[in-house]
Design a protein around this motif. Structure first.
Motif, PDB file in Angstrom:
ATOM      1  N   GLU A 270       0.825  -1.209   0.000  1.00  0.00           N
ATOM      2  CA  GLU A 270       0.000   0.000   0.000  1.00  0.00           C
ATOM      3  C   GLU A 270       0.862   1.263   0.000  1.00  0.00           C
ATOM      4  N   LEU A 271       2.078   1.122   0.530  1.00  0.00           N
ATOM      5  CA  LEU A 271       3.000   2.267   0.573  1.00  0.00           C
ATOM      6  C   LEU A 271       3.140   2.932  -0.789  1.00  0.00           C
ATOM      7  N   GLU A 272       3.137   2.106  -1.829  1.00  0.00           N
ATOM      8  CA  GLU A 272       3.354   2.626  -3.174  1.00  0.00           C
ATOM      9  C   GLU A 272       2.186   3.480  -3.658  1.00  0.00           C
ATOM     10  N   LYS A 273       1.038   3.339  -2.997  1.00  0.00           N
ATOM     11  CA  LYS A 273      -0.146   4.084  -3.442  1.00  0.00           C
ATOM     12  C   LYS A 273      -0.252   5.451  -2.783  1.00  0.00           C
ATOM     13  N   ILE A 274       0.645   5.698  -1.828  1.00  0.00           N
ATOM     14  CA  ILE A 274       0.530   6.950  -1.073  1.00  0.00           C
ATOM     15  C   ILE A 274       1.046   8.131  -1.883  1.00  0.00           C
ATOM     16  N   ASN A 275       0.277   9.205  -1.885  1.00  0.00           N
ATOM     17  CA  ASN A 275       0.746  10.463  -2.463  1.00  0.00           C
ATOM     18  C   ASN A 275       1.178  11.375  -1.327  1.00  0.00           C
ATOM     19  N   PRO A 276       2.403  11.879  -1.381  1.00  0.00           N
ATOM     20  CA  PRO A 276       2.885  12.717  -0.290  1.00  0.00           C
ATOM     21  C   PRO A 276       2.187  14.076  -0.233  1.00  0.00           C
ATOM     22  N   SER A 277       2.119  14.609   0.960  1.00  0.00           N
ATOM     23  CA  SER A 277       1.554  15.943   1.163  1.00  0.00           C
ATOM     24  C   SER A 277       2.678  16.911   1.497  1.00  0.00           C
ATOM     25  N   ASP A 278       2.307  18.166   1.755  1.00  0.00           N
ATOM     26  CA  ASP A 278       3.324  19.169   2.096  1.00  0.00           C
ATOM     27  C   ASP A 278       3.910  18.920   3.478  1.00  0.00           C
ATOM     28  N   SER A 279       3.075  18.415   4.365  1.00  0.00           N
ATOM     29  CA  SER A 279       3.580  18.191   5.717  1.00  0.00           C
ATOM     30  C   SER A 279       3.040  16.867   6.255  1.00  0.00           C
ATOM     31  N   SER A 280       3.640  16.434   7.350  1.00  0.00           N
ATOM     32  CA  SER A 280       3.250  15.168   7.972  1.00  0.00           C
ATOM     33  C   SER A 280       2.450  15.406   9.234  1.00  0.00           C
ATOM     34  N   THR A 281       1.431  14.599   9.419  1.00  0.00           N
ATOM     35  CA  THR A 281       0.751  14.565  10.710  1.00  0.00           C
ATOM     36  C   THR A 281       1.182  13.315  11.473  1.00  0.00           C
ATOM     37  N   VAL A 282       2.032  12.531  10.841  1.00  0.00           N
ATOM     38  CA  VAL A 282       2.501  11.301  11.493  1.00  0.00           C
ATOM     39  C   VAL A 282       3.980  11.428  11.809  1.00  0.00           C
ATOM     40  N   ASN A 283       4.403  10.739  12.855  1.00  0.00           N
ATOM     41  CA  ASN A 283       5.786  10.833  13.307  1.00  0.00           C
ATOM     42  C   ASN A 283       6.570   9.583  12.911  1.00  0.00           C
ATOM     43  N   ILE A 284       7.216   9.664  11.773  1.00  0.00           N
ATOM     44  CA  ILE A 284       7.966   8.512  11.260  1.00  0.00           C
ATOM     45  C   ILE A 284       9.272   8.332  12.016  1.00  0.00           C
ATOM     46  N   GLU A 285       9.855   9.448  12.398  1.00  0.00           N
ATOM     47  CA  GLU A 285      11.121   9.373  13.133  1.00  0.00           C
ATOM     48  C   GLU A 285      10.940   8.598  14.439  1.00  0.00           C
ATOM     49  N   ASP A 286       9.822   8.842  15.069  1.00  0.00           N
ATOM     50  CA  ASP A 286       9.514   8.161  16.326  1.00  0.00           C
ATOM     51  C   ASP A 286       9.384   6.650  16.107  1.00  0.00           C
ATOM     52  N   LEU A 287       8.700   6.300  15.034  1.00  0.00           N
ATOM     53  CA  LEU A 287       8.517   4.885  14.708  1.00  0.00           C
ATOM     54  C   LEU A 287       9.867   4.223  14.448  1.00  0.00           C
ATOM     55  N   GLU A 288      10.683   4.939  13.702  1.00  0.00           N
ATOM     56  CA  GLU A 288      12.009   4.429  13.374  1.00  0.00           C
ATOM     57  C   GLU A 288      12.835   4.203  14.639  1.00  0.00           C
ATOM     58  N   GLU A 289      12.759   5.160  15.530  1.00  0.00           N
ATOM     59  CA  GLU A 289      13.499   5.073  16.784  1.00  0.00           C
ATOM     60  C   GLU A 289      13.036   3.869  17.608  1.00  0.00           C
ATOM     61  N   LYS A 290      11.729   3.661  17.628  1.00  0.00           N
ATOM     62  CA  LYS A 290      11.196   2.524  18.377  1.00  0.00           C
ATOM     63  C   LYS A 290      11.692   1.193  17.799  1.00  0.00           C
ATOM     64  N   CYS A 291      11.780   1.140  16.489  1.00  0.00           N
ATOM     65  CA  CYS A 291      12.267  -0.087  15.846  1.00  0.00           C
ATOM     66  C   CYS A 291      13.720  -0.357  16.230  1.00  0.00           C
ATOM     67  N   HIS A 292      14.500   0.707  16.238  1.00  0.00           N
ATOM     68  CA  HIS A 292      15.897   0.541  16.633  1.00  0.00           C
ATOM     69  C   HIS A 292      16.016   0.117  18.092  1.00  0.00           C
TER      70      HIS A 292
END
Length: 489
Positions: free
Chosen positions: A350-372
């Motif tokens: 589904e990632l491939e279907k996403i169209n990016p916006s100007d800004s994020s309401t989601v915190n990807i950095e946080d998710l990444e940090e949790k994975c690490h």
RNA sequence: GGUCGGUUUGCCGAGUGGCUAGGCGCUGGUCUGCAAAACCAGUUACAGCGGUUCGAGUCCGCUACCGACCUCCA
């Protein structure tokens, strides 16, 4: 990386910060299989556990030399010093050359490990290819005074060793307990103490695999090969030694004794042990006769298996548990893992279907940090997987328009899944995509388009007929708002 | 017998003393001609007893049960 990697060291019984002896180089030695039978789920557990470690260390940009041995001699049956060589026994039973047996099961092991998407070790040494080195190692132990000869065989003198060093530091065993607990078996009179172990064993006439030495025509003891080959390829001191928990005693304890006798100290900084796969709460093991081979898993051809399970299902199943916990096999658990993994893969698509916006309401950095954080905490893959599923929810929310994501964050999210799912967990998608690219897939789509046309004309009789027909053929149809998707079941 | 580990919601399986792990299943919903699939929401448990603490699956003790190793095993 903000947080360091912590790994559980069996020697200290604690999680320790991983600090390599010679960064960025890491030496990793793992006990591989004894090649006298089909590779089973237990072999997969060990191999996958340390494949995970290998992959993660590489992800952390360490330069890893990964040595995983193959035991093809010296591994005796029933009793470490009096029994018959497992490979030789198999050869005698099947009237084959010992090396023919070895080659057959090495091929089987490799084939199955490849299907499980294991990275190949840097070096995969065979015990039979290191007889000279093992003899030299025996020689060194003899010179150090911690071994003795008896009738052409060389034994390690555990009691003497224990006076200078301490025997049992890894397993927590004390020599006094061993004295009272070691089972007395017949024909052990050669040894000073029952817990002494063979370094070199004189071959009996019916013994097929033997080599000349200054002591006797014979063969090396089992524990010796790992000490010899690990230090040959990784140095007198190296970072990590891994293996199954069932090897902890006596195998790894003896390795420590052998290396310490020669070098004055143990060769290994971190000892890591994966736990067992259980079947109805009991260890799955070759000798217990309850081991299900990997080939059986992949074909479904076993009375205990309700269906075939793909190698990736097996891999994901193991990733959902921590490597130091026992993991109980069941059809229900495997099927739950299979469905969960499919959901994970769908989300990634589904990632491939996403169209990016100007800004994020989601915190990807946080998710990444949790994975690490999860991986840095002694490779806690169940927690990692739970975060990856949280990320899938985020992906759906974005597609539903409930959340937005910026271009850089989208790239970051894609990289996260690529790194963690495919790179570190070592999962890969099935071959369904391949099927979609050939002629049959075009035929399926043509038929499905006809069905769509019938649906538009409200000719549901025809559209349902087509659907039943395709389902019969194993094509799963997923109707969408304006079209369809399909999958081979 | 000795040493070590475990006992978590229907199932699998994580949990660093204080706020929802996650997956599967189940229930409800959205979508849909119907169905399937998909997605959304709900689903609060920690073997027993006692103790420490303002507060314990999480620490301590005891009991019960299960397992691993002590023999080859991943």
């Amino acid at each position: 990386m903000k947080t360091p990697l912590y790994i559980y060291n069996t020697l200290s019984k604690k999680k320790e910060e991983f600090m390599p002896l010679n960064p960025p180089h890491v030496g990793l030695y793992v006990c591989g299989p004894t090649v006298y039978g089909d590779a089973h789920l237990g072999h997969a557990r060990a191999a996958i556990s340390f494949d995970l470690l290998y992959r993660y260390l590489k992800y952390l940009e360490y330069k890893v030399r990964y040595v995983r041995n193959i035991t093809d001699v010296g591994h005796l049956e029933s009793n470490a010093d009096e029994g018959e060589d497992k490979v030789a026994k198999k050869a005698r039973l099947e009237q084959l050359e010992p090396m023919e047996v070895v080659q057959y099961y090495i091929n089987d092991y490799h084939h199955n490990m490849l299907r499980l998407n294991l990275l190949e070790p840097s070096i995969e040494p065979l015990a039979s290819g290191h007889i000279i080195e093992q003899q030299q190692f025996v020689d060194k132990i003899l010179k150090s005074g911690f071994a003795y000869e008896k009738n052409g065989s060389i034994y390690f003198d555990v009691e003497k060793y224990n006076t200078k060093y301490k025997y049992g530091i890894l397993s927590g065993r004390v020599i006094e307990d061993l004295k009272s607990n070691t089972r007395e078996l017949e024909g052990q009179s050669e040894k000073k103490n029952p817990f002494d172990f063979a370094l070199w064993k004189k071959a009996t006439p019916e013994h097929l695999m033997h080599w000349p030495s200054e002591w006797s025509e014979g063969f090396p003891g089992w524990h010796l090969e790992c000490s010899t080959m690990s230090t040959k390829y990784l140095g007198k001191e190296f970072d990590i030694h891994g293996g199954g928990m069932d090897l902890l005693f006596p195998h790894h304890e003896c390795e420590i004794a052998q290396s310490t006798a020669v070098h004055g100290k143990s060769s290994v900084k971190y000892w890591m042990h994966n736990n067992m796969i259980t079947l109805n709460g009991q260890k799955m093991g070759k000798s217990l006769g309850n081991a299900i081979s990997l080939s059986d898993f992949f074909s479904g051809n076993h009375p205990l298996l309700e269906k075939a399970y793909s190698p990736m299902t097996v891999r994901f199943f193991m990733m959902q548990a921590h490597y130091r916990s026992t993991l109980d096999f069941s059809n229900a658990a495997l099927q739950a893992a299979e469905k969960g993994m499919e959901r994970l893969f769908r989300g990634i698509d589904e990632l491939e279907k996403i169209n990016p916006s100007d800004s994020s309401t989601v915190n990807i950095e946080d998710l990444e940090e949790k994975c690490h954080l999860a991986m840095n905490d002694d490779l806690n893959t169940p927690i990692l997987v739970s975060h990856l599923f949280d990320g899938i929810k985020i992906i759906h929310s974005i597609l539903d328009g409930k959340e937005t994501i910026s271009g850089p964050d989208l790239d970051r999210l894609k990289a996260l899944y690529s790194n963690f799912v495919f790179g570190i967990l070592g999962l890969k998608k099935g071959n369904k995509e391949q099927v979609k690219s050939d002629l049959s897939s075009e035929l399926i789509e043509t038929i499905l388009n006809l069905r769509l046309e019938a649906k538009r004309k409200k000719d549901f009789e025809t559209s349902d007929q087509i659907r039943d027909f395709l389902i019969e053929l194993g094509v799963e149809i997923k109707d969408k708002k304006d079209g369809f998707e399909w999958e081979i079941k």
